[in-house]
Scaffold this active site. Structure first.
Site, PDB file in Angstrom:
ATOM      1  N   LEU A 103      73.665  61.959  39.678  1.00 32.68           N
ATOM      2  CA  LEU A 103      73.762  62.938  38.592  1.00 32.68           C
ATOM      3  C   LEU A 103      72.398  63.328  38.032  1.00 32.68           C
ATOM      4  O   LEU A 103      71.520  62.481  37.866  1.00 32.68           O
ATOM      5  CB  LEU A 103      74.632  62.362  37.477  1.00 32.68           C
ATOM      6  CG  LEU A 103      76.035  61.920  37.903  1.00 32.68           C
ATOM      7  CD1 LEU A 103      76.804  61.373  36.712  1.00 32.68           C
ATOM      8  CD2 LEU A 103      76.803  63.054  38.564  1.00 32.68           C
TER       9      LEU A 103
ATOM     10  N   GLY B 169      71.857  68.977  35.412  1.00 31.83           N
ATOM     11  CA  GLY B 169      72.872  70.004  35.703  1.00 31.83           C
ATOM     12  C   GLY B 169      74.272  69.425  35.532  1.00 31.83           C
ATOM     13  O   GLY B 169      75.134  70.020  34.872  1.00 31.83           O
ATOM     14  N   HIS B 170      74.497  68.240  36.114  1.00 32.76           N
ATOM     15  CA  HIS B 170      75.818  67.608  35.961  1.00 32.76           C
ATOM     16  C   HIS B 170      76.073  67.269  34.489  1.00 32.76           C
ATOM     17  O   HIS B 170      77.192  67.437  33.997  1.00 32.76           O
ATOM     18  CB  HIS B 170      75.886  66.287  36.739  1.00 32.76           C
ATOM     19  CG  HIS B 170      75.787  66.435  38.220  1.00 32.76           C
ATOM     20  ND1 HIS B 170      74.680  66.050  38.936  1.00 32.76           N
ATOM     21  CD2 HIS B 170      76.675  66.917  39.129  1.00 32.76           C
ATOM     22  CE1 HIS B 170      74.891  66.274  40.221  1.00 32.76           C
ATOM     23  NE2 HIS B 170      76.083  66.807  40.366  1.00 32.76           N
TER      24      HIS B 170
ATOM     25  N   GLY C 261      79.932  74.222  38.317  1.00 29.93           N
ATOM     26  CA  GLY C 261      78.666  74.919  38.095  1.00 29.93           C
ATOM     27  C   GLY C 261      78.606  76.223  38.886  1.00 29.93           C
ATOM     28  O   GLY C 261      79.105  76.302  40.007  1.00 29.93           O
TER      29      GLY C 261
ATOM     30  N   SER D 260      69.595  70.211  41.788  1.00 30.84           N
ATOM     31  CA  SER D 260      70.537  69.841  42.851  1.00 30.84           C
ATOM     32  C   SER D 260      70.208  68.421  43.294  1.00 30.84           C
ATOM     33  O   SER D 260      69.027  68.035  43.329  1.00 30.84           O
ATOM     34  CB  SER D 260      70.356  70.794  44.041  1.00 30.84           C
ATOM     35  OG  SER D 260      70.936  70.231  45.199  1.00 30.84           O
TER      36      SER D 260
END
Ligand code: PAF
Length: 286
Positions: free
Chosen positions: A29, A32-33, A144, A182
């Site tokens: 993670l 973004g997560h 996302g 990512s």
């Protein structure tokens, strides 16, 4: 935060919950997560996250074996975010027998772009998401926009199967230099990491040229094709191997017609390209 590894434990933890917000992930993670978790918390309560590296969505020559598995660190991050349950099944729990029943997205959405370059990818994604939704029973699920085609395919799947889950799309989180976060960014060498922001910068240039043309003399289909070709060229010269860089309709990812351009139908530029051994994807709405 409860960490559960079986479907039975998960269901008993969630019994009676009326507005569960779910974020499925494959772990490792990053910010973004975590921003998806925060979006989930704004739309529901409790928040449930899953971590499962789903073999079904990886091609034979892809990175299933080396995909980073960092459960302890991930759990610590989720705990800090106030996640209520982390569902972390192993393969035997998710696929106790060969998963012969699968969800197949329609060809015009599932076999283009990512689906063309990663055959079987979306069948793997929709099948596991369907199964995870059966386990969690979420009222809301967050995906996302970085995986633009994925979130669109999942939203359509929920509509077509009349599933009681609302799909929320969350904006892409980027590093200061523009690179979309990512888990695969961790594969990049130092030199590649310095080069990687060029993908987003190229999309921004395309967006700027398109909006300029739209507000000027109008945009023609052959200009769009030229922009796509020029973007591929820019990246190739810098050592990338582009799979696709393509201007599409936001609504269904079909190629725009001249009428779409004349009517300023909302567009998105989607891209996937390899830098060394790492395949990066990104997109930008116009
Ligand atoms: O986007 C991902 O991380 C995966 O495709 C998902 C949605 C968790 C399914 O395995």
């Amino acid at each position: 935060m409860k960490i559960v590894h079986t479907i039975d434990e998960l269901r008993s933890q969630l019994r009676g919950q009326l507005r569960t917000a779910f974020v499925p992930t494959m772990g490792n993670l990053h910010e973004g997560h975590l921003s998806l978790m925060r979006t989930a918390a704004r739309h529901g309560d409790p928040v449930v996250a899953s971590i499962f590296v789903n073999r079904l969505q990886f091609g034979p020559n892809e990175d299933f074996d080396r995909y980073p598995r960092t459960l302890q660190d991930d759990a610590a991050k989720l705990e800090k975010e106030g996640v209520y349950v982390l569902f972390a099944p192993d393969e035997r729990e998710m696929y106790p027998e060969p998963q012969d029943y699968r969800i197949r997205p329609p060809e015009d959405l599932g076999d283009i772009l990512e689906g063309e370059f990663r055959p079987g990818f979306f069948v793997g994604v929709t099948t596991v998401v369907m199964k995870l939704f059966q386990c969690v029973g979420p009222q809301v699920a967050v995906f996302g926009k970085k995986d633009y085609q994925q979130q669109m395919i999942i939203r359509r799947m929920c509509q077509q199967f009349a599933m009681p889950t609302e799909i929320i799309s969350a904006e892409t989180i980027r590093d200061a230099d523009g690179l979309a976060l990512s888990s695969r960014n961790g594969y990049l060498s130092e030199q590649e990491r310095a080069e990687a922001p060029r993908l987003y910068a190229t999309l921004q240039q395309m967006r700027d040229r398109i909006t300029q043309a739209q507000f000027g003399l109008g945009l023609k289909l052959d200009e769009v094709a030229d922009l796509e070709q020029a973007a591929r060229q820019i990246l190739s010269v810098k050592g990338w191997q582009p799979d696709y860089i393509s201007v599409r309709r936001q609504s269904n990812l079909a190629a725009p017609t001249q009428q779409d351009l004349d009517q300023r139908t909302p567009l998105v530029v989607v891209a996937a390209a390899k830098l060394g051994k790492t395949r990066l994807i990104d997109n930008l709405e116009i």
